[in-house]
Design a protein around this motif. Structure first.
Motif, mmCIF file in Angstrom:
data_model
loop_
_atom_site.group_PDB
_atom_site.id
_atom_site.type_symbol
_atom_site.label_atom_id
_atom_site.label_comp_id
_atom_site.label_asym_id
_atom_site.label_seq_id
_atom_site.Cartn_x
_atom_site.Cartn_y
_atom_site.Cartn_z
ATOM 1 N N LYS A 116 116.051 45.922 43.800
ATOM 2 C CA LYS A 116 116.389 46.159 42.337
ATOM 3 C C LYS A 116 115.294 45.648 41.395
ATOM 4 O O LYS A 116 114.714 46.134 40.473
ATOM 5 C CB LYS A 116 117.710 45.681 41.840
ATOM 6 C CG LYS A 116 118.878 46.836 42.090
ATOM 7 C CD LYS A 116 120.029 45.929 41.447
ATOM 8 C CE LYS A 116 120.909 45.670 42.785
ATOM 9 N NZ LYS A 116 122.153 44.907 42.558
ATOM 10 N N VAL A 117 114.727 44.492 41.741
ATOM 11 C CA VAL A 117 113.845 43.586 41.132
ATOM 12 C C VAL A 117 112.726 43.472 41.991
ATOM 13 O O VAL A 117 112.863 43.228 43.348
ATOM 14 C CB VAL A 117 114.179 42.504 40.663
ATOM 15 C CG1 VAL A 117 113.335 41.603 39.719
ATOM 16 C CG2 VAL A 117 115.567 42.568 39.880
ATOM 17 N N PRO A 118 111.524 43.782 41.735
ATOM 18 C CA PRO A 118 110.335 43.595 42.782
ATOM 19 C C PRO A 118 110.397 42.293 43.357
ATOM 20 O O PRO A 118 110.475 41.288 42.866
ATOM 21 C CB PRO A 118 108.988 43.804 42.041
ATOM 22 C CG PRO A 118 109.503 44.620 40.762
ATOM 23 C CD PRO A 118 110.868 44.463 40.600
ATOM 24 N N ALA A 119 110.002 42.147 44.914
ATOM 25 C CA ALA A 119 110.317 41.093 45.653
ATOM 26 C C ALA A 119 109.078 40.730 46.416
ATOM 27 O O ALA A 119 108.397 41.944 46.944
ATOM 28 C CB ALA A 119 111.386 40.923 46.506
ATOM 29 N N PRO A 120 108.403 39.604 46.229
ATOM 30 C CA PRO A 120 107.084 39.449 47.166
ATOM 31 C C PRO A 120 107.239 39.499 48.555
ATOM 32 O O PRO A 120 108.270 39.531 49.043
ATOM 33 C CB PRO A 120 106.701 38.361 46.845
ATOM 34 C CG PRO A 120 107.775 37.210 46.224
ATOM 35 C CD PRO A 120 108.734 38.277 45.822
#
Lengths: 401, 214
Positions: free
Chosen positions: A268-272
Motif C-alpha cells: 500500500k505504501v512503498p517499501a524498500p
C-alpha cells in the motif's frame, strides 16, 4: 529457442562426459569476438537502434513472451501481429476443443455457452489499452525476478465481444457483492504449479466496459492473444484479462490460490528492498497509473538539424489523459504537446510535439503525462519486489547532425 | 533433442556463449578445481531440472542476488521442479556465479523475431489421416507414461503436464519426443510401436484441463 537450449551437436558431447561438453562450449564462446554490449558493459543494449522494427523482441520462447518495439506505438491501434504476447504457461491447443464457456457458482442457472450462443448476445466493441503489470520491470533497481520487460508490453486494440454483465444476467446472479472467478484452458506445467485462477470484484465484472472478447482489431481473436475468448477489463492491468477463458464462477470470496492471494500484490505504501511485509500491507494490483511513451523518433536516431515531429501515446487506468509535456533534457522546461483522440477512458491518446533543434549534438527527449485525477508521471516509480506498474518518465536520446 | 533446435540455431549459439562462456575453466589449484566441479554439477542440475517447463531465457536473462536465487529455487521446487535436495547447493552456486551481477555478466540484446517465426514451434501441423484408439492408448499411457506425467497427464513427479498442450497437435514432434526422449525423458523407440504412439496420442487428446467446482 529450442526446447533444451542446446544445439544438436552438444547433445553427443554432453553424453561423452561432462567436462568435455563444458570445454567444447567454452571454447566456442571464447572464440567468438565479444560483441559491443559485452565490451562496454551496457546492460540495456536492446534499447539501442539496429533491430528491425517489424520484428518482435523475444523475452521468452516457451512460454512465449514477446514485446513490441516502441515504434509500433506510432498508431492509435496496435496491429495484432505486432501486439505483445504474454502468458504464464503458454497457449493451450485450442484447436483440440469445441470451445464452451461454463458459468457456475452463486447463480440461478448454470450455463454452458458455445461460441454461437455468445454471438446471440448483444455485441459490444471498444478500444482499450492492454498492459502487462510487469511492463518496464527492467527499470527497477535492484533487479527483481520476472520477465525483464522494456517499454513494449503494452498495446491498444479494438476489442469486440459480449459484455460480461450480459452473461452474468443470463445466468441470474444470486448476490450483489462478491467476486467472479475466471479460469482459462492453459493448464500449469505441473500438478504442483498453481493454476492461473484470478477473480474480479463483482462491481468491476458488472461494469459495462468489461467484455468477453471474441474479436481483436476486427479479426477473430488470435490464439496467442487469448482466442477464442478473453476477458477485457479496460483500465486494469493485463493479469486480469484472462486468456482462453473457459470457466466463470461467481462466489462470495476472492479466488483462492497463489495467483490471486499472493501474486499480483503491491505494498500500500512503498517499501524498500528487504522490508518485512505482512499480507495485510499488500493490496491487489488493479488499475494502471498514468504513463506515456515516445514512439518516434527511435532511440538513438540521427536527425538532421531543424524541425522533427516527436510522437507517441499516453494512457491512464482511471479517467483520461489531460496533458502531455515534453522536454529536451533533465533541466529543460516542460512544454505542452498536442493531444489527439477522444477523452475516452480505457484507451490511449496520441500526442505530438515539434522539436526544433538548431545545434548538432546529443539530445535527450523526455515525456510526461498527466491525467484527469491530477496524477502526473514520477521521475521513477518507487521500487516494489515484483517490479509491477512502472510508470517513470520516458526518455530517449538522439543525435542532431 | 532435435525437434526444436533447427528452428533457432543462432539463438542456441548466443545461449551457449552466455551460459557457458563465463565458467572459470582457466583456474588452477585444488580449491578452484573443487569450485569448477561444483559449477559443472550446478550447470548439470540446471539443465536437468530447470528447462522442462520453460526455456532458459526465463532464467539466464535474469540477474538476481543469492537470496533471490535461493527463493526462486525453493519456489520452483514447490511448483514441481524435481531438484534433488543434494543438488540445491551447487545449483544455487552456479546460478549466482553466472547470473547475478549485471556488470560482470551483462544481459545481451534479446533475439528479434516476427510473430510468425515465434509461433512456428507451437503451430498445429496439418491434421493426420490415421487416428489412434484412445481406449488402447489409456492403458498404454498408464503403463508407460503415468509414473512421470501423472495418472491424468496433469504432470507428475518427473514429467510435465501434457493436457491440451500444443505438442498434441504436432504429431511429428510428438513421435520424435517419444522415440528419442528429451533430457530426463527416456526414448521409447524400442518399447512402443507406431500404432501404440498413435493410440497414446489419441487418448491424450481427449484429456481436458478442468477444476472441480468449489
Amino acid at each position: 529457442m529450442s526446447r533444451n537450449g542446446m544445439n544438436q551437436g552438444d547433445e553427443s558431447s554432453f553424453l561423452s562426459g561432462r567436462r568435455d561438453w563444458l570445454r567444447t562450449a567454452g571454447a566456442l564462446a571464447a572464440g567468438a569476438a565479444a560483441p559491443q554490449w559485452l565490451r562496454d558493459g551496457t546492460a540495456f543494449a536492446e534499447e539501442k537502434p539496429g533491430g528491425s522494427e517489424s520484428k518482435m523482441i523475444v523475452r521468452c520462447l516457451r512460454p512465449l513472451d514477446l514485446e513490441s518495439p516502441v515504434e509500433v506505438f506510432d498508431s492509435f491501434l496496435t496491429p495484432n501481429d505486432m501486439f505483445f504476447v504474454r502468458s504464464h504457461f503458454g497457449a493451450p491447443a485450442v484447436e483440440l476443443t469445441t470451445w464452451r464457456l461454463a458459468v457456475r457458482g452463486l447463480i440461478e442457472r448454470p450455463l454452458s455457452l458455445s461460441l454461437d450462443d455468445l454471438k446471440e448476445l448483444p455485441q459490444a466493441t471498444l478500444p482499450a489499452v492492454l498492459q502487462c503489470s510487469g511492463n518496464g520491470r527492467s527499470n527497477y533497481a535492484p533487479t527483481v525476478p520476472g520477465i525483464g520487460w522494456g517499454k513494449g508490453a503494452v498495446g491498444n486494440a479494438e476489442w469486440g465481444g459480449v459484455r460480461l454483465v450480459d452473461v452474468l444476467k443470463r445466468a441470474g446472479l444470486k448476490l450483489d457483492e462478491g467476486h467472479v472467478h475466471m479460469l482459462g484452458g492453459d493448464a500449469p506445467p505441473s500438478a504442483k504449479t498453481p493454476v492461473f485462477l484470478r477473480s474480479l470484484p463483482l462491481t468491476q465484472a458488472l461494469h459495462p466496459s468489461t467484455l468477453i472478447a471474441t474479436r481483436m482489431n476486427g479479426e477473430p481473436l488470435p490464439v496467442q492473444h487469448g482466442g477464442p475468448l478473453r476477458v477485457v477489463v479496460p483500465g486494469w492491468a493485463g493479469h486480469n484479462w484472462i486468456k482462453w477463458l473457459r470457466t466463470i464462477t461467481v462466489a462470495k470470496e476472492e479466488a483462492p490460490g497463489t495467483y490471486q492471494q499472493s501474486g499480483y500484490r503491491m505494498p500500500k505504501v512503498p517499501a524498500p528492498p528487504g522490508a518485512d511485509l505482512k499480507p495485510s500491507d499488500l493490496v491487489p494490483v488493479t488499475t494502471m497509473p498514468v504513463k506515456s511513451l515516445i514512439a518516434r523518433p527511435s532511440a538513438g536516431a540521427r536527425l538532421k538539424a531543424g524541425r522533427v515531429e516527436v510522437r507517441g501515446v499516453a494512457w491512464t487506468g482511471t479517467g483520461h489523459v489531460t496533458a502531455v509535456h515534453v522536454s529536451t533534457g533533465p533541466n529543460a522546461p516542460w512544454q505542452p504537446a498536442t493531444l489527439l483522440d477522444d477523452e475516452r477512458p480505457g484507451t490511449w491518446r496520441r500526442w505530438r510535439w515539434m522539436l526544433d533543434s538548431a545545434r548538432p549534438g546529443r539530445l535527450q527527449v523526455r515525456v510526461r503525462a498527466t491525467d484527469s485525477n491530477g496524477q502526473t508521471q514520477p521521475e521513477t516509480t518507487p521500487w516494489n519486489r515484483s517490479g509491477y506498474l512502472w510508470n517513470g518518465i520516458d526518455s530517449i536520446e538522439c543525435e542532431i547532425i | 533433442m532435435i525437434h526444436r533446435s533447427p528452428v533457432f540455431p543462432a539463438a542456441c549459439a548466443v545461449f551457449l556463449a552466455t551460459l557457458l562462456g563465463a565458467l572459470p575453466f582457466a583456474m588452477s589449484g585444488p580449491e578452484n578445481a573443487d569450485r569448477e566441479d561444483r559449477l559443472a554439477d550446478g550447470q548439470l542440475a540446471f539443465r536437468n531440472n530447470c528447462l522442462m517447463c520453460h526455456a532458459e531465457e526465463m532464467v539466464v536473462r535474469s540477474r538476481l542476488t543469492e537470496k533471490q536465487w535461493a527463493a526462486e529455487i525453493d519456489k520452483m521446487v514447490g511448483w514441481g521442479a524435481p531438484v534433488p535436495p543434494e543438488s540445491k547447493g551447487v545449483l544455487l552456486e552456479y546460478l549466482v556465479s553466472q547470473f547475478s551481477d549485471p556488470k560482470a555478466s551483462p544481459v545481451g540484446p534479446p533475439q528479434r523475431m516476427t510473430l510468425a517465426e515465434a509461433l512456428a514451434a507451437t503451430r498445429p501441423e496439418a491434421p493426420e489421416k490415421t487416428q489412434g484408439d484412445a481406449n488402447r492408448g489409456a492403458a498404454l499411457y498408464a503403463s508407460n507414461c503415468a509414473t512421470c506425467h501423472g495418472p491424468e497427464a496433469r504432470g507428475g513427479d518427473l514429467g510435465t503436464c501434457l493436457v491440451e498442450k500444443p505438442v498434441l497437435l504436432r504429431p511429428t514432434e510428438f513421435r520424435q519426443v517419444l522415440r528419442q526422449g528429451v533430457r530426463r525423458m527416456p526414448g521409447f523407440q524400442l518399447a512402443l510401436k507406431p500404432e501404440a504412439e498413435a493410440d497414446i496420442l489419441a487418448w491424450l487428446r481427449t484429456r481436458r484441463f478442468e477444476l472441480a467446482a468449489p
